[in-house]
Structures are given as C-alpha cells and as structure tokens.
Write an enzyme that holds these catalytic residues in place. Structure first.
Site, mmCIF file in Angstrom:
data_model
loop_
_atom_site.group_PDB
_atom_site.id
_atom_site.type_symbol
_atom_site.label_atom_id
_atom_site.label_comp_id
_atom_site.label_asym_id
_atom_site.label_seq_id
_atom_site.Cartn_x
_atom_site.Cartn_y
_atom_site.Cartn_z
ATOM 1 N N HIS A 123 -8.381 2.111 16.621
ATOM 2 C CA HIS A 123 -9.539 1.926 17.502
ATOM 3 C C HIS A 123 -9.875 0.448 17.701
ATOM 4 O O HIS A 123 -10.378 0.059 18.757
ATOM 5 C CB HIS A 123 -10.751 2.693 16.968
ATOM 6 C CG HIS A 123 -10.801 4.111 17.450
ATOM 7 N ND1 HIS A 123 -10.064 5.122 16.865
ATOM 8 C CD2 HIS A 123 -11.467 4.681 18.482
ATOM 9 C CE1 HIS A 123 -10.295 6.258 17.514
ATOM 10 N NE2 HIS A 123 -11.138 6.016 18.501
ATOM 11 N N HIS A 147 -10.045 5.722 27.510
ATOM 12 C CA HIS A 147 -10.231 5.359 26.104
ATOM 13 C C HIS A 147 -9.123 5.943 25.217
ATOM 14 O O HIS A 147 -8.464 5.221 24.466
ATOM 15 C CB HIS A 147 -11.602 5.871 25.633
ATOM 16 C CG HIS A 147 -11.828 5.768 24.154
ATOM 17 N ND1 HIS A 147 -12.328 4.631 23.550
ATOM 18 C CD2 HIS A 147 -11.630 6.663 23.151
ATOM 19 C CE1 HIS A 147 -12.423 4.824 22.240
ATOM 20 N NE2 HIS A 147 -11.998 6.052 21.977
ATOM 21 N N HIS A 154 -7.698 -0.722 20.439
ATOM 22 C CA HIS A 154 -8.315 -0.295 21.710
ATOM 23 C C HIS A 154 -9.400 -1.279 22.131
ATOM 24 O O HIS A 154 -9.455 -1.723 23.280
ATOM 25 C CB HIS A 154 -8.931 1.104 21.580
ATOM 26 C CG HIS A 154 -9.932 1.408 22.661
ATOM 27 N ND1 HIS A 154 -11.259 0.997 22.569
ATOM 28 C CD2 HIS A 154 -9.812 2.019 23.854
ATOM 29 C CE1 HIS A 154 -11.894 1.354 23.675
ATOM 30 N NE2 HIS A 154 -11.040 1.983 24.463
ATOM 31 N N ASP A 199 -7.185 10.130 21.618
ATOM 32 C CA ASP A 199 -8.275 9.703 20.739
ATOM 33 C C ASP A 199 -8.156 10.396 19.378
ATOM 34 O O ASP A 199 -8.282 9.773 18.326
ATOM 35 C CB ASP A 199 -9.613 10.033 21.402
ATOM 36 C CG ASP A 199 -10.781 9.259 20.834
ATOM 37 O OD1 ASP A 199 -10.564 8.227 20.162
ATOM 38 O OD2 ASP A 199 -11.926 9.675 21.074
#
Length: 369
Positions: free
Chosen positions: A255, A272, A258, A172
C-alpha cells in the site's frame, strides 16, 4: 508482549436484494438519514433506498458527492448534514465516497452506514479514511474512533457493475495476506494500535486463498452481470476479509508503493486496487519471496486482469528520476512501509519497482509465445 486488538464493523449484511432491507437494518440508528453518493450510485439505488427508509418512517436528504475524498468536500458535506439536522450518515458507492462519509460521521459523531455499489476496495469495513488533495494526490490517513455501524452489500447491484471494479477489489485484497504477515514478522502494530490476533491473521490468509481459488470464476460471472457462489465469496473476500485483515493485522510495503505512485499524474486513471496489485509484486521482491510464490501471484493477476508492469499502471516512461521520486514518497516518515521486518530505504524500493516491472514484463512475454 503487548495487547492484541481486533476491530470490525458492528454489522455486516450481504446478499442479492439486500438493499431493500436497509431501513429495517438502520431503524435503531437514527431518524433522518444524510445519504451521499456519486451520480451513478445514486441513480442506481435512490428509489430502493427511499422506499426502504420510508417504510420505516426514516426521513432523508440526498446529496451528490463531487468525486474526491478531500478536506474541502468533507467540510462541504458536513455543513449540509448539520443544516439538515441529520442524525445518521449513509455513504453509497465506491471507496472515495465511503471514506468521505466515514470522515463526516467521525467529525459529527454520528452513526455511519456503508452501502457499496462496487466491491473495488476494502474501505467499507474499516475505521480509516484515506484523505487526498483536491488533485488526487495521497495526503494522509484519518484514523477514526470506530468502524461503521453497518456495512450492507447488495450483490445483485455489485455484480452488474463493470467487472473491472471487482477485479480492482481483488487487487486491493491481494496485498492483505502478505502485508499482514510482514507486520506479524516485524511485530508491528496494527491500525488500532495493538498487535494482530491469530483470528485476524487467519482471516487475511483466507482472503488470499479465496482469491486464488475463486477469483477467475467470479470475474467471468460478473462479466455477465450474474451472482454466483464464487461472486459472493469474492465480494466477501474483497470487503470483509480484506477489511478486517488489513486493519487488524496491518499494512506494509504494497500500500505504501501505491501511495508513492499517486504523485505521478499518469497513474490517476488506474484504480486503487490495480496499483496495489503492482505494489504487491514490489512487496514480494523487496521481501525476497520464493519464485513459486511470486509466480502464483503473477498467474492470478494475469488471469483476472490485474497489472503486473509499470506500463499497465500508466507509467509508460519510467525514468530513473521519476521512479526515485515515487520511492522517496513511499518511504516518507509515517508510511506503512516501515512496518516491514527490516529497514527500507528509497534505493531499495527503487530497485524493487524496476525488478517487479522486469519480472512482469518477462512473464507476459513468455505466456504470449
């Protein structure tokens, strides 16, 4: 030039045994705490939290989180907090319970305290909740009026969690610098609606530098359940530096990729940060980064155990139709990919996903010889 905005939690506390000081740190925030967490997180922390709160004459109500940060769970917990007349919310655990607690506190206008038991995402410090459907598909971002009043990390607890959680947090955090720099290049607004300060941009860069320097050391230490200076640095990078970096500089392609992959059920078992790590490779391809930079990211990912191919994020059969659906979701209006320094289309994302997968596959084949 527009105004610059930097936001951060009011107080950040980190260290071994920090949970014992929870009551002392929140005694000015409320008199009755609503404590939510998953079964594992509560079992690990409940007795320490109880004693710490009781020592400060703070009463409490514990409630088990059911696993998804969705509207129905937020509303269920909110109603309990109201009926129990709680005046401060404490979220204990990982990213989804943290985001749920933040949403509850925002809706009830109560102080929020974050107690991560893993360092798997940069959720703890942000004024943002990621809301999913009950089935785990990304729904929307819920922008909050303020950041948490306190973020408290007991590094002894975090170091004893499975190493995969810390590694996911590194995935992340890996995106933070690249997305922050893309937003800076495109003069895109950050999460609170201003432009990045130099401070936020430099913190995003520091986050990346700490990952590259200390990530592998930290992983090795937490595999033994121990806290070392490297572990402390990576927990801070995953949580504080990545949190301030993404929020006060901005998100972009990594992101959004994702979020696009959440439409594929086979990726739901992947964390995540693991999907964000692959999204970072897609981001680098899309933005035409030099091979030396891409290779540094590949080296890092493989050393710490982050995915670099589609199969490693659960996509064993990446048909053109399936990946185009991911690309379309990634490019929906309002997605952060539109903060890139150039217009992005689903076709561009489709191409970058397959190219990133090919680069990762080639790299893995080469190092296995």
């Amino acid at each position: 030039m527009g105004i610059k905005i930097l936001i951060s939690p009011s107080r950040y506390v980190q260290g071994p045994g920090a949970l014992k000081f929870l009551g002392e740190q929140i005694k000015h925030l409320g008199e009755k705490a609503f404590v939510i967490g998953g079964k594992t997180a509560i079992s690990q922390t409940q007795e320490i939290i109880k004693k710490s709160l009781e020592d400060q004459n703070i009463s409490f109500k514990f409630e088990t989180f059911r696993g998804e940060c969705c509207d129905s769970e937020i509303n269920r917990l909110k109603e309990i907090a109201v009926s129990e007349k709680c005046d401060v919310v404490i979220s204990v655990g990982g990213g989804k319970v943290i985001d749920t607690g933040k949403a509850i506190s925002a809706l009830l206008k109560l102080p929020i305290v974050i107690v991560p038991t893993i360092a798997a995402t940069d959720a703890p410090c942000s004024a943002l909740s990621v809301i999913y459907t009950e089935d785990g598909v990304f729904d929307r971002y819920f922008i909050l009026a303020k950041n948490p009043d306190l973020v408290l990390l007991d590094t002894e607890i975090i170091a004893k969690a499975p190493a995969r959680f810390l590694v996911s947090g590194m995935g992340d955090a890996l995106a933070t610098w690249f997305e922050a720099n893309s937003c800076y290049q495109s003069a895109s607004k950050n999460i609170p609606g201003g432009y990045s300060t130099v401070t936020a941009l430099k913190l995003a860069r520091l986050c990346y530098e700490l990952l590259i320097e200390y990530g592998e050391q930290a992983k090795i230490a937490v595999e033994k359940g121990v806290v070392t200076p490297a572990v402390e640095k990576i927990i801070e990078a995953n949580t504080l530096l990545s949190g301030i970096g993404f929020e006060s500089s901005g998100l972009a392609a990594a992101h959004s990729v994702h979020d696009g992959f959440t439409i594929l059920e086979e990726t739901h078992k992947v964390y995540h940060g693991e999907k964000v790590a692959f999204g970072t490779l897609v981001h680098l391809v899309l933005e035409d980064h030099p091979w030396a930079e891409i290779k540094e990211v590949l080296d890092f990912c493989v050393k710490v155990g982050l995915p670099v191919t589609l199969s490693q994020i659960g996509v064993e059969n990446p048909t053109p139709e399936k990946i185009m659906e991911v690309a379309k979701k990634t490019c929906e209006p309002g997605m952060m990919i539109h903060n890139m320094p150039f217009p992005v289309t689903p076709e561009m994302v489709y191409n970058a996903i397959f190219a990133a997968d090919a680069l990762g596959t080639k790299y893995l084949n080469e190092i296995s010889k």
